[in-house]
Motif scaffolding. Structure first.
Motif, mmCIF file in Angstrom:
data_model
loop_
_atom_site.group_PDB
_atom_site.id
_atom_site.type_symbol
_atom_site.label_atom_id
_atom_site.label_comp_id
_atom_site.label_asym_id
_atom_site.label_seq_id
_atom_site.Cartn_x
_atom_site.Cartn_y
_atom_site.Cartn_z
ATOM 1 N N THR A 34 -59.721 36.938 8.842
ATOM 2 C CA THR A 34 -59.744 36.211 7.570
ATOM 3 C C THR A 34 -59.735 34.713 7.808
ATOM 4 O O THR A 34 -60.489 33.963 7.176
ATOM 5 C CB THR A 34 -58.508 36.594 6.737
ATOM 6 O OG1 THR A 34 -58.334 37.994 6.804
ATOM 7 C CG2 THR A 34 -58.657 36.166 5.311
ATOM 8 N N ALA A 35 -58.884 34.285 8.746
ATOM 9 C CA ALA A 35 -58.816 32.861 9.058
ATOM 10 C C ALA A 35 -60.160 32.363 9.570
ATOM 11 O O ALA A 35 -60.605 31.265 9.207
ATOM 12 C CB ALA A 35 -57.729 32.617 10.093
ATOM 13 N N ALA A 36 -60.816 33.186 10.392
ATOM 14 C CA ALA A 36 -62.115 32.781 10.935
ATOM 15 C C ALA A 36 -63.137 32.607 9.820
ATOM 16 O O ALA A 36 -63.895 31.622 9.795
ATOM 17 C CB ALA A 36 -62.600 33.819 11.937
ATOM 18 N N ILE A 37 -63.138 33.553 8.855
ATOM 19 C CA ILE A 37 -64.120 33.457 7.763
ATOM 20 C C ILE A 37 -63.819 32.236 6.892
ATOM 21 O O ILE A 37 -64.732 31.499 6.487
ATOM 22 C CB ILE A 37 -64.113 34.758 6.937
ATOM 23 C CG1 ILE A 37 -64.639 35.899 7.809
ATOM 24 C CG2 ILE A 37 -64.985 34.621 5.708
ATOM 25 C CD1 ILE A 37 -64.421 37.255 7.233
ATOM 26 N N MET A 38 -62.513 31.981 6.637
ATOM 27 C CA MET A 38 -62.146 30.796 5.865
ATOM 28 C C MET A 38 -62.619 29.530 6.564
ATOM 29 O O MET A 38 -63.107 28.585 5.940
ATOM 30 C CB MET A 38 -60.627 30.736 5.689
ATOM 31 C CG MET A 38 -60.098 31.633 4.601
ATOM 32 S SD MET A 38 -58.312 31.657 4.635
ATOM 33 C CE MET A 38 -57.953 30.146 3.798
ATOM 34 N N GLU A 69 -51.429 38.952 1.212
ATOM 35 C CA GLU A 69 -50.690 39.867 0.333
ATOM 36 C C GLU A 69 -51.626 40.897 -0.271
ATOM 37 O O GLU A 69 -51.278 42.061 -0.406
ATOM 38 C CB GLU A 69 -49.987 39.079 -0.770
ATOM 39 C CG GLU A 69 -48.717 38.436 -0.287
ATOM 40 C CD GLU A 69 -47.742 38.195 -1.409
ATOM 41 O OE1 GLU A 69 -48.157 38.210 -2.571
ATOM 42 O OE2 GLU A 69 -46.562 37.984 -1.093
ATOM 43 N N ARG A 70 -52.821 40.448 -0.609
ATOM 44 C CA ARG A 70 -53.817 41.357 -1.161
ATOM 45 C C ARG A 70 -54.246 42.380 -0.107
ATOM 46 O O ARG A 70 -54.407 43.571 -0.389
ATOM 47 C CB ARG A 70 -55.000 40.527 -1.634
ATOM 48 C CG ARG A 70 -56.112 41.279 -2.237
ATOM 49 C CD ARG A 70 -55.789 41.740 -3.637
ATOM 50 N NE ARG A 70 -56.678 42.807 -4.027
ATOM 51 C CZ ARG A 70 -57.905 42.586 -4.480
ATOM 52 N NH1 ARG A 70 -58.343 41.369 -4.630
ATOM 53 N NH2 ARG A 70 -58.686 43.592 -4.780
ATOM 54 N N LEU A 71 -54.394 41.898 1.143
ATOM 55 C CA LEU A 71 -54.833 42.781 2.223
ATOM 56 C C LEU A 71 -53.823 43.884 2.499
ATOM 57 O O LEU A 71 -54.191 44.983 2.901
ATOM 58 C CB LEU A 71 -55.045 41.976 3.508
ATOM 59 C CG LEU A 71 -56.319 41.167 3.631
ATOM 60 C CD1 LEU A 71 -56.287 40.348 4.894
ATOM 61 C CD2 LEU A 71 -57.508 42.089 3.642
ATOM 62 N N GLU A 72 -52.549 43.573 2.270
ATOM 63 C CA GLU A 72 -51.514 44.555 2.580
ATOM 64 C C GLU A 72 -51.669 45.824 1.757
ATOM 65 O O GLU A 72 -51.368 46.916 2.238
ATOM 66 C CB GLU A 72 -50.126 43.947 2.313
ATOM 67 C CG GLU A 72 -49.358 43.683 3.587
ATOM 68 C CD GLU A 72 -48.133 42.851 3.345
ATOM 69 O OE1 GLU A 72 -47.465 43.082 2.325
ATOM 70 O OE2 GLU A 72 -47.852 41.971 4.172
ATOM 71 N N ASP A 75 -55.274 46.638 11.137
ATOM 72 C CA ASP A 75 -54.188 46.312 10.214
ATOM 73 C C ASP A 75 -53.259 45.259 10.815
ATOM 74 O O ASP A 75 -52.983 45.271 12.008
ATOM 75 C CB ASP A 75 -53.404 47.590 9.902
ATOM 76 C CG ASP A 75 -52.741 47.485 8.556
ATOM 77 O OD1 ASP A 75 -53.059 46.535 7.834
ATOM 78 O OD2 ASP A 75 -51.915 48.355 8.248
ATOM 79 N N GLY A 76 -52.798 44.333 9.971
ATOM 80 C CA GLY A 76 -51.829 43.333 10.424
ATOM 81 C C GLY A 76 -52.486 42.056 10.912
ATOM 82 O O GLY A 76 -53.325 41.471 10.237
ATOM 83 N N ILE A 77 -52.105 41.625 12.126
ATOM 84 C CA ILE A 77 -52.571 40.338 12.641
ATOM 85 C C ILE A 77 -54.090 40.277 12.857
ATOM 86 O O ILE A 77 -54.710 39.264 12.525
ATOM 87 C CB ILE A 77 -51.816 39.980 13.957
ATOM 88 C CG1 ILE A 77 -50.320 39.848 13.692
ATOM 89 C CG2 ILE A 77 -52.340 38.706 14.563
ATOM 90 C CD1 ILE A 77 -49.936 38.645 12.890
#
Lengths: 90, 187
Positions: free
Chosen positions: B175-179, B155-158, B167-169
Motif C-alpha cells: 500500500t505504501a508503495a502504491i501511495m 484499518e480498512r484492510l484489516e 496479511d499484515g505488514i
C-alpha cells in the motif's frame, strides 16, 4: 578544540533543562522508590506488568497485589510484608 | 522560492515519507490504528517544528561564527533527543492516556530520521528563517497527513479478505508503495 567546549556547553544546558522540567512536572512519590527497591528487580513480567516500576505503581494503589510477584519469596517477601503492614495468613 | 510554495511542495509533491523515504519505521509501526497514527503524527509535528527552530538558531548563531559547522549532525541529534524527552515528560504529566498507548514509539521519535532529515535539509538548502519555518511545518504536516491516510487504509484492510501470505505488514508495504507512486505522479 572549541568544538568540544560548544558541545559540552550545549549538553549541559539541555540536561539542565530536562532535569528542571522533570523535577517540576513529575513529583515521584517517595514510597514508589522504596517499594521498587523491595521488589527483586528482574523485570521478569510474571506479575502481568511490563516491568518492576509498573508493578510498584500498582502496589501503591492496591497493596494486596504484591502477592503476584513470583520471584518475591522468603526473606524479601517478609520485608515487603513488613513494609506494607500485611500479616501473613496462616 | 517563496515560503508558501515551499510549504505546499513539502506537504504534497516532495512529501517526506513518500518521496524522500524518511521516517518509515513509525510510519509502518504506529499506523495500525487511526487514533495512534494521529497522535504519532501530531507528536512528530511538534518535535520537528521545535527542533528545527532550535537547530537553526544554534547553527547560525553558534556554529557558523565559531567555524565549527562540522559539529552539526552531533549537535542536532542532541537537540532532537532532548526535545523528544521534554515532550515525553509533558505528555506523561498532562496526557497520560496518550503516553501509555504510544508506548515505545514515543521515545523512538528521537531516532526518527524524518526529524534529523528536516533539520539537516533546512541547513543544506540555505533557507532563511521564514523558508525554514515553512519547510519544517510543511514537511511535518505532510507526515501527519500521510500517516493518517495510511492508517485509515490499513484499518480498512484489516476487515477485508486478503490472502494469508499477504496479511499484515506485506500488504501495508505494498500500500505504501502504491501511495508513493501516486505522489510522484507515476499513476
Amino acid at each position: 578544540m572549541i568544538g568540544i567546549f560548544i558541545l559540552t556547553a550545549l549538553a549541559f544546558v539541555l540536561s539542565f533543562v530536562l532535569v528542571v522540567v522533570d523535577a517540576r512536572l513529575n513529583k515521584v512519590d517517595g514510597r514508589l522508590r522504596e517499594i521498587e527497591s523491595l521488589l527483586p528487580g528482574y523485570n521478569c513480567g510474571s506479575c502481568g506488568f511490563s516491568w518492576c516500576r509498573a508493578m510498584s505503581e500498582e502496589i501503591l494503589k492496591n497493596k494486596d497485589i504484591y502477592i503476584k510477584c513470583r520471584p518475591l519469596r522468603g526473606k524479601a517477601k517478609k520485608e515487603m510484608e513488613d513494609y506494607l503492614g500485611i500479616e501473613e495468613v496462616k | 522560492m517563496s515560503p508558501i510554495s515551499i510549504f505546499v511542495t513539502s506537504v504534497l509533491a516532495q512529501n517526506i515519507i513518500l518521496t524522500k523515504f524518511l521516517g518509515i519505521c513509525p510510519f509502518i509501526g504506529a499506523s495500525n490504528k487511526e487514533k495512534n497514527a494521529f497522535h504519532m503524527g501530531l507528536s512528530v509535528m511538534l518535535v520537528i517544528t521545535l527542533s528545527s527552530i532550535i537547530t537553526y538558531v544554534i547553527y547560525h548563531f553558534v556554529l557558523v561564527p565559531t567555524n565549527t559547522t562540522y559539529l552539526r549532525t552531533t549537535m542536532f541529534v542532541l537537540v532532537i533527543a532532548s526535545m523528544v524527552q521534554l515532550m515525553e515528560l509533558f505528555l506523561k504529566k498532562y496526557l497520560p492516556g496518550i503516553h501509555k498507548t504510544m508506548g515505545l514509539y514515543l521515545p523512538l521519535i528521537a531516532t526518527n530520521c524524518a526529524v534529523l532529515g528536516v533539520t539537516l535539509l533546512n541547513i543544506n538548502n540555505d533557507f532563511n528563517f521564514l523558508q525554514m519555518l515553512a519547510f519544517s511545518v510543511g514537511s511535518s504536516l505532510g507526515y501527519l497527513l500521510i500517516i493518517y491516510i495510511f492508517a485509515t487504509i490499513r484499518e480498512r484492510l484489516e476487515t477485508s479478505d486478503i490472502s494469508k501470505s499477504f496479511d499484515g505488514i506485506p500488504i501495508a508495504l505494498l500500500t505504501a508503495a502504491i501511495m508513493s507512486l501516486v505522489f510522484v505522479r507515476y499513476l
